[in-house]
Design a protein around this motif. Sequence first.
Motif, PDB file in Angstrom:
ATOM      1  N   THR A 171       0.849  -1.187   0.000  1.00 46.29           N
ATOM      2  CA  THR A 171       0.000   0.000   0.000  1.00 46.29           C
ATOM      3  C   THR A 171       0.887   1.239   0.000  1.00 46.29           C
ATOM      4  O   THR A 171       2.060   1.170   0.366  1.00 46.29           O
ATOM      5  CB  THR A 171      -0.927   0.038   1.232  1.00 46.29           C
ATOM      6  N   VAL A 172       0.319   2.364  -0.384  1.00 44.11           N
ATOM      7  CA  VAL A 172       1.055   3.623  -0.358  1.00 44.11           C
ATOM      8  C   VAL A 172       0.987   4.176   1.064  1.00 44.11           C
ATOM      9  O   VAL A 172      -0.097   4.339   1.626  1.00 44.11           O
ATOM     10  CB  VAL A 172       0.472   4.634  -1.360  1.00 44.11           C
ATOM     11  N   SER A 173       2.144   4.476   1.639  1.00 43.92           N
ATOM     12  CA  SER A 173       2.232   5.037   2.981  1.00 43.92           C
ATOM     13  C   SER A 173       2.134   6.562   2.921  1.00 43.92           C
ATOM     14  O   SER A 173       1.299   7.176   3.579  1.00 43.92           O
ATOM     15  CB  SER A 173       3.569   4.630   3.622  1.00 43.92           C
ATOM     16  N   HIS A 174       3.025   7.163   2.136  1.00 48.81           N
ATOM     17  CA  HIS A 174       3.012   8.621   2.008  1.00 48.81           C
ATOM     18  C   HIS A 174       3.716   9.048   0.728  1.00 48.81           C
ATOM     19  O   HIS A 174       4.461   8.281   0.134  1.00 48.81           O
ATOM     20  CB  HIS A 174       3.647   9.308   3.223  1.00 48.81           C
ATOM     21  N   ILE A 175       3.434  10.284   0.361  1.00 48.21           N
ATOM     22  CA  ILE A 175       4.105  10.936  -0.757  1.00 48.21           C
ATOM     23  C   ILE A 175       4.784  12.153  -0.164  1.00 48.21           C
ATOM     24  O   ILE A 175       4.171  12.908   0.607  1.00 48.21           O
ATOM     25  CB  ILE A 175       3.092  11.342  -1.835  1.00 48.21           C
ATOM     26  N   ALA A 176       6.056  12.365  -0.483  1.00 49.06           N
ATOM     27  CA  ALA A 176       6.804  13.494   0.057  1.00 49.06           C
ATOM     28  C   ALA A 176       7.173  14.445  -1.076  1.00 49.06           C
ATOM     29  O   ALA A 176       7.636  14.017  -2.130  1.00 49.06           O
ATOM     30  CB  ALA A 176       8.064  13.006   0.766  1.00 49.06           C
ATOM     31  N   LEU A 177       6.942  15.735  -0.834  1.00 49.48           N
ATOM     32  CA  LEU A 177       7.311  16.778  -1.783  1.00 49.48           C
ATOM     33  C   LEU A 177       8.194  17.787  -1.071  1.00 49.48           C
ATOM     34  O   LEU A 177       7.826  18.295  -0.007  1.00 49.48           O
ATOM     35  CB  LEU A 177       6.073  17.499  -2.322  1.00 49.48           C
ATOM     36  N   GLN A 178       9.347  18.077  -1.645  1.00 45.05           N
ATOM     37  CA  GLN A 178      10.195  19.127  -1.087  1.00 45.05           C
ATOM     38  C   GLN A 178       9.745  20.458  -1.671  1.00 45.05           C
ATOM     39  O   GLN A 178       9.524  20.576  -2.882  1.00 45.05           O
ATOM     40  CB  GLN A 178      11.669  18.877  -1.399  1.00 45.05           C
ATOM     41  N   VAL A 179       9.577  21.459  -0.815  1.00 49.01           N
ATOM     42  CA  VAL A 179       9.010  22.741  -1.224  1.00 49.01           C
ATOM     43  C   VAL A 179       9.954  23.893  -0.888  1.00 49.01           C
ATOM     44  O   VAL A 179      10.794  23.787   0.004  1.00 49.01           O
ATOM     45  CB  VAL A 179       7.628  22.967  -0.576  1.00 49.01           C
ATOM     46  N   THR A 180       9.778  25.002  -1.612  1.00 51.19           N
ATOM     47  CA  THR A 180      10.647  26.162  -1.401  1.00 51.19           C
ATOM     48  C   THR A 180      10.188  27.028  -0.236  1.00 51.19           C
ATOM     49  O   THR A 180      10.997  27.711   0.388  1.00 51.19           O
ATOM     50  CB  THR A 180      10.719  27.036  -2.672  1.00 51.19           C
ATOM     51  N   ASN A 181       8.885  27.040   0.045  1.00 48.42           N
ATOM     52  CA  ASN A 181       8.346  27.856   1.126  1.00 48.42           C
ATOM     53  C   ASN A 181       7.302  27.010   1.859  1.00 48.42           C
ATOM     54  O   ASN A 181       6.175  26.848   1.374  1.00 48.42           O
ATOM     55  CB  ASN A 181       7.724  29.133   0.552  1.00 48.42           C
ATOM     56  N   LEU A 182       7.676  26.472   2.999  1.00 52.07           N
ATOM     57  CA  LEU A 182       6.816  25.529   3.717  1.00 52.07           C
ATOM     58  C   LEU A 182       5.478  26.149   4.107  1.00 52.07           C
ATOM     59  O   LEU A 182       4.436  25.521   3.932  1.00 52.07           O
ATOM     60  CB  LEU A 182       7.530  24.980   4.954  1.00 52.07           C
ATOM     61  N   GLN A 183       5.472  27.368   4.614  1.00 57.54           N
ATOM     62  CA  GLN A 183       4.215  27.983   5.055  1.00 57.54           C
ATOM     63  C   GLN A 183       3.276  28.209   3.874  1.00 57.54           C
ATOM     64  O   GLN A 183       2.078  27.921   3.951  1.00 57.54           O
ATOM     65  CB  GLN A 183       4.464  29.301   5.789  1.00 57.54           C
ATOM     66  N   ASP A 235       2.349  15.316 -16.944  1.00 58.19           N
ATOM     67  CA  ASP A 235       2.218  13.874 -16.722  1.00 58.19           C
ATOM     68  C   ASP A 235       2.848  13.426 -15.405  1.00 58.19           C
ATOM     69  O   ASP A 235       2.626  12.307 -14.958  1.00 58.19           O
ATOM     70  CB  ASP A 235       2.836  13.088 -17.883  1.00 58.19           C
ATOM     71  N   HIS A 236       3.631  14.273 -14.771  1.00 62.12           N
ATOM     72  CA  HIS A 236       4.221  14.004 -13.461  1.00 62.12           C
ATOM     73  C   HIS A 236       3.293  14.705 -12.458  1.00 62.12           C
ATOM     74  O   HIS A 236       3.433  15.895 -12.199  1.00 62.12           O
ATOM     75  CB  HIS A 236       5.639  14.573 -13.418  1.00 62.12           C
ATOM     76  N   HIS A 237       2.320  13.969 -11.913  1.00 61.10           N
ATOM     77  CA  HIS A 237       1.317  14.606 -11.070  1.00 61.10           C
ATOM     78  C   HIS A 237       0.830  13.672  -9.963  1.00 61.10           C
ATOM     79  O   HIS A 237       1.013  12.475 -10.027  1.00 61.10           O
ATOM     80  CB  HIS A 237       0.122  15.073 -11.914  1.00 61.10           C
ATOM     81  N   LEU A 238       0.185  14.281  -8.997  1.00 58.99           N
ATOM     82  CA  LEU A 238      -0.485  13.575  -7.911  1.00 58.99           C
ATOM     83  C   LEU A 238      -1.979  13.699  -8.159  1.00 58.99           C
ATOM     84  O   LEU A 238      -2.489  14.818  -8.310  1.00 58.99           O
ATOM     85  CB  LEU A 238      -0.117  14.216  -6.565  1.00 58.99           C
ATOM     86  N   PHE A 294      -6.548  19.633 -13.989  1.00 62.42           N
ATOM     87  CA  PHE A 294      -5.167  19.699 -13.524  1.00 62.42           C
ATOM     88  C   PHE A 294      -4.883  21.131 -13.087  1.00 62.42           C
ATOM     89  O   PHE A 294      -5.382  22.085 -13.690  1.00 62.42           O
ATOM     90  CB  PHE A 294      -4.196  19.306 -14.645  1.00 62.42           C
ATOM     91  N   PHE A 295      -4.059  21.276 -12.046  1.00 58.66           N
ATOM     92  CA  PHE A 295      -3.652  22.594 -11.558  1.00 58.66           C
ATOM     93  C   PHE A 295      -2.305  22.434 -10.874  1.00 58.66           C
ATOM     94  O   PHE A 295      -1.837  21.316 -10.661  1.00 58.66           O
ATOM     95  CB  PHE A 295      -4.722  23.194 -10.620  1.00 58.66           C
ATOM     96  N   GLN A 296      -1.661  23.557 -10.560  1.00 56.82           N
ATOM     97  CA  GLN A 296      -0.328  23.495  -9.964  1.00 56.82           C
ATOM     98  C   GLN A 296      -0.309  24.109  -8.579  1.00 56.82           C
ATOM     99  O   GLN A 296      -1.034  25.068  -8.298  1.00 56.82           O
ATOM    100  CB  GLN A 296       0.681  24.212 -10.855  1.00 56.82           C
ATOM    101  N   ASP A 297       0.567  23.540  -7.720  1.00 58.85           N
ATOM    102  CA  ASP A 297       0.761  24.112  -6.391  1.00 58.85           C
ATOM    103  C   ASP A 297       1.759  25.264  -6.504  1.00 58.85           C
ATOM    104  O   ASP A 297       2.263  25.547  -7.596  1.00 58.85           O
ATOM    105  CB  ASP A 297       1.166  23.023  -5.385  1.00 58.85           C
ATOM    106  N   PRO A 298       2.066  25.961  -5.406  1.00 62.27           N
ATOM    107  CA  PRO A 298       2.960  27.116  -5.488  1.00 62.27           C
ATOM    108  C   PRO A 298       4.366  26.821  -6.028  1.00 62.27           C
ATOM    109  O   PRO A 298       5.035  27.725  -6.528  1.00 62.27           O
ATOM    110  CB  PRO A 298       3.033  27.611  -4.036  1.00 62.27           C
ATOM    111  N   ASP A 299       4.823  25.575  -5.938  1.00 63.81           N
ATOM    112  CA  ASP A 299       6.140  25.220  -6.462  1.00 63.81           C
ATOM    113  C   ASP A 299       6.084  24.634  -7.869  1.00 63.81           C
ATOM    114  O   ASP A 299       7.112  24.245  -8.416  1.00 63.81           O
ATOM    115  CB  ASP A 299       6.849  24.237  -5.519  1.00 63.81           C
ATOM    116  N   GLY A 300       4.913  24.526  -8.444  1.00 63.56           N
ATOM    117  CA  GLY A 300       4.796  24.012  -9.799  1.00 63.56           C
ATOM    118  C   GLY A 300       4.508  22.528  -9.900  1.00 63.56           C
ATOM    119  O   GLY A 300       4.431  21.989 -11.006  1.00 63.56           O
TER     120      GLY A 300
END
Length: 135
Positions: free
Chosen positions: A6-18, A68-71, A113-119
């Motif tokens: 099963t999938v436990s978690h997905i981790a994304l490194q971000v430039t601005n955590l807040q 194509d690289h998306h969650l 489809f849409f993008q988060d603040p880091d793309g």
Amino acid sequence: MSINITVSHIALQVTNLQRSTDFYQNIVGLPPLEEPFKIGRHSWFALGPGCQLHLIAGAEQLPGFHIDHHLAMSTPLFEAFIEKLTDNGVAYCDARKNWGVVHVRPDGIRQVFFQDPDGYWLEMNNEFPVPVNPV
């Protein structure tokens, strides 16, 4: 022998955590979770039953991501979600980047489809797809 994975978690490194924490909590609507490290570098969210999204601070810059690289996520409140994106100035598109277009897949599922603040690209569907039978 089949191994139950099963999938436990997905981790994304971000430039601005807040900024990213606010986006995933207030725009996407993911419920926050308590994270155990307590060092100010992580935000954790519930991402469906038994799965989590972990945001990790520290990215200096990120490369541009292909759509194509998306969650992908699903919500039964799809129309309300589209309205929330619009109200918050978050652009959405179909998989071919036709902006403002909701795509209807051959199986009837609607998606954007849409993008988060880091793309990072995110996909939102109106329901869970029908499981595919294993080969």
